[in-house]
Enzyme design. Structure first.
Site, PDB file in Angstrom:
ATOM      1  CG  PHE A 149     -31.334 -35.034   6.933  1.00 26.35           C
ATOM      2  CD1 PHE A 149     -31.208 -33.881   6.182  1.00 26.35           C
ATOM      3  CD2 PHE A 149     -30.343 -35.329   7.865  1.00 26.35           C
ATOM      4  CE1 PHE A 149     -30.112 -33.025   6.348  1.00 26.35           C
ATOM      5  CE2 PHE A 149     -29.245 -34.477   8.034  1.00 26.35           C
ATOM      6  CZ  PHE A 149     -29.134 -33.322   7.282  1.00 26.35           C
ATOM      7  CG  ASP A 234     -28.550 -42.318   8.734  1.00 25.46           C
ATOM      8  OD1 ASP A 234     -28.104 -42.229   9.903  1.00 25.46           O
ATOM      9  OD2 ASP A 234     -28.518 -41.373   7.919  1.00 25.46           O
ATOM     10  CE  LYS A 263     -27.331 -35.306  13.995  1.00 22.43           C
ATOM     11  NZ  LYS A 263     -28.195 -35.698  12.894  1.00 22.43           N
TER      12      LYS A 263
HETATM   13  C1  PLP Z   1     -27.669 -35.606  11.458  1.00 20.19           C
HETATM   14  C2  PLP Z   1     -27.854 -36.770  10.573  1.00 20.19           C
HETATM   15  C3  PLP Z   1     -26.901 -37.111   9.610  1.00 20.19           C
HETATM   16  C4  PLP Z   1     -25.691 -36.250   9.308  1.00 20.19           C
HETATM   17  O1  PLP Z   1     -24.854 -36.088  10.394  1.00 20.19           O
HETATM   18  P1  PLP Z   1     -23.786 -34.881  10.379  1.00 20.19           P
HETATM   19  O2  PLP Z   1     -22.938 -35.162  11.592  1.00 20.19           O
HETATM   20  O3  PLP Z   1     -24.564 -33.617  10.492  1.00 20.19           O
HETATM   21  O4  PLP Z   1     -23.031 -34.976   9.117  1.00 20.19           O
HETATM   22  C5  PLP Z   1     -27.106 -38.261   8.869  1.00 20.19           C
HETATM   23  N1  PLP Z   1     -28.188 -39.023   9.063  1.00 20.19           N
HETATM   24  C6  PLP Z   1     -29.135 -38.718   9.969  1.00 20.19           C
HETATM   25  C7  PLP Z   1     -30.312 -39.622  10.141  1.00 20.19           C
HETATM   26  C8  PLP Z   1     -29.010 -37.566  10.751  1.00 20.19           C
HETATM   27  O5  PLP Z   1     -29.963 -37.241  11.625  1.00 20.19           O
END
Ligand code: PLP
Length: 414
Positions: A149, A234, A263
């Site tokens: 994700f 990520d 985040k």
């Molecule tokens: C939440 C998340 C994203 C996307 O972040 P948004 O601020 O919702 O665009 C990307 N990578 C990971 C691992 C995430 O948990």
């Protein structure tokens, strides 16, 4: 319940009806309408208090409305909030310095959402591939993992393996190769002459708190180094203390070539994301190559600095490291016939419900009735990821309720 007029007229009902009437249906929230938050606690419009065990998917690591972050936001909001990158502002430089020094990188590129951070990482990796590695034009390939994700943009869902995330949104962006998560042999086999990057989550959060085998990240880093492929981590969800280290990659002493944060970088207050790398990689961007109207804005920078300072000054990383293993042991000790596995790292915990006990959602509903907000991630997993300001005392006060629900008490098992 429906005979009770006060329930029918409740504030929560009203707001849910408004949201359903006027909002697109791209979420299916629990029937709780929140209006106030403080630390690990949130209150709904009818005055009920809950322990927030989702923490906005780890965006609220520092706790709701942290006074220092609120103060930084207010102060900056009264001074200047948005200048665009057409001019310099006096908050972005100090923010990027603090961020780079804390994480150990030469440069950072500020954006807003996590998905924009991922897009930025993809662009810098591709351009590095063409201008530094010498990959032929438009041939660059990035390897990604099954169950990933990375956000919701058209390019990012192009390499999602979640059929719902893709269905109806094609045509998709080419240039991505999907391999099984956690298998180094698959990575080695997938790397070709035009491979420029391997984009991976150290733990798959949305995928169900899926942990790769020990040594996976270190092995992937080594393979990437051997083949001159950039390791792109990520850490939008796993980063900034969630797993009990500043970065989840540090569990295996891995320093990714490209690091994506988001985040909690915004302290639960404002969207702030960033891509960090050294000069050879982020240096590929020339003025005009890439940008964002709000990226690096002074308000975001002020909030980002406060968010990082709180994380460090309050020992939140250490707190997650200490409480996580203990909490997982408490969950395992619930003696539940419904729990298949408890897994995670630090305060990123997944409780896997046996398929024979039905999906995780009814367990989340039962938890909410007892004042604990958690959300299932993929059908069988309850994710527990409270703000990192949580204390052992607070967790002890709700443990009997959590354990009872895990044992199935008050759960509609179908
Ligand atoms: C939440 C998340 C994203 C996307 O972040 P948004 O601020 O919702 O665009 C990307 N990578 C990971 C691992 C995430 O948990």
């Amino acid at each position: 319940m429906s005979e009770n007029p006060s329930t029918l007229m409740s504030q929560s009902r009203l707001h849910i009806e408004l949201a359903e009437r006027w909002g697109a249906r791209n979420y299916a929230p629990l029937a709780v309408v929140l209006t106030r938050g403080e630390g690990v606690w949130v209150w709904d419009v009818d005055g009920t208090r809950y322990l927030d065990c989702l923490a906005a998917y780890s965006a609220v690591n520092q706790g709701h409305c942290h006074p220092r972050i609120v103060e930084a936001l207010k102060l900056q909001a009264g001074r200047i909030t948005l200048t665009s990158r057409a001019f310099h502002n006096d908050r972005m430089g100090p923010f990027l310095q603090q961020l780079c020094e804390l994480m150990g990188y030469a440069k950072a590129l500020p954006m807003n959402t996590g998905a924009e951070g991922v897009e930025t990482a993809i662009k810098t990796t591709r351009k590095w591939g063409y201008t530094v590695k010498g990959v032929p034009e438009d041939a660059a390939e990035i390897i990604v993992a099954e169950g990933n994700f990375h956000g919701r943009t058209t390019t990012i869902v192009s390499f999602s393996t979640d059929s719902q995330a893709r269905a109806g949104f094609g045509p998709f962006t080419p240039g991505f190769k999907v391999i099984p998560y956690g298998e180094l042999a698959a990575l080695e086999e997938a790397i070709g002459p035009n491979t420029v990057g391997f984009l991976v989550e150290p733990i798959q959060g949305e995928g169900g708190v899926v942990m790769p085998p020990d040594g996976y990240l270190a092995g992937a880093a080594e393979l990437c180094r051997q083949h001159r492929v950039l390791l792109i981590a990520d850490e939008v969800q796993t980063g900034l203390g969630r797993t009990g280290k500043l970065l989840a990659c540090q569990w295996e002493d891995v320093r990714p070539d490209v690091l994506i944060l988001g985040k909690a970088l915004g302290g639960g207050m404002f969207p702030v994301s960033a891509v960090l790398a050294d000069e050879e990689i982020l240096g590929v961007f020339e003025p005009g190559d890439h940008g964002s109207t709000f990226g690096g804005n002074p308000l975001a920078a002020a909030v980002g600095m406060a968010a990082l300072s709180v994380l460090v000054d309050e020992g939140l990383v250490e707190n997650a490291a200490e409480l996580g293993p203990w909490l997982m042991d408490q969950f395992r000790a619930s003696g539940s016939p419904h729990v298949e596995q408890v897994r995670g790292r630090g305060l990123m915990i997944g409780v896997v419900i046996k398929e024979s006990s039905g999906p995780a959602k009814p367990f989340c509903k039962a938890l909410a009735k007892r004042g604990i907000l958690a959300k299932e991630t993929h059908a069988q997993v309850i994710r527990f990821a409270p703000p990192l300001v949580v204390t052992r005392e607070i967790l002890e006060s709700v443990l009997p309720d959590i354990q009872a629900v895990l044992r199935g008490e008050g759960v509609d098992l179908g």
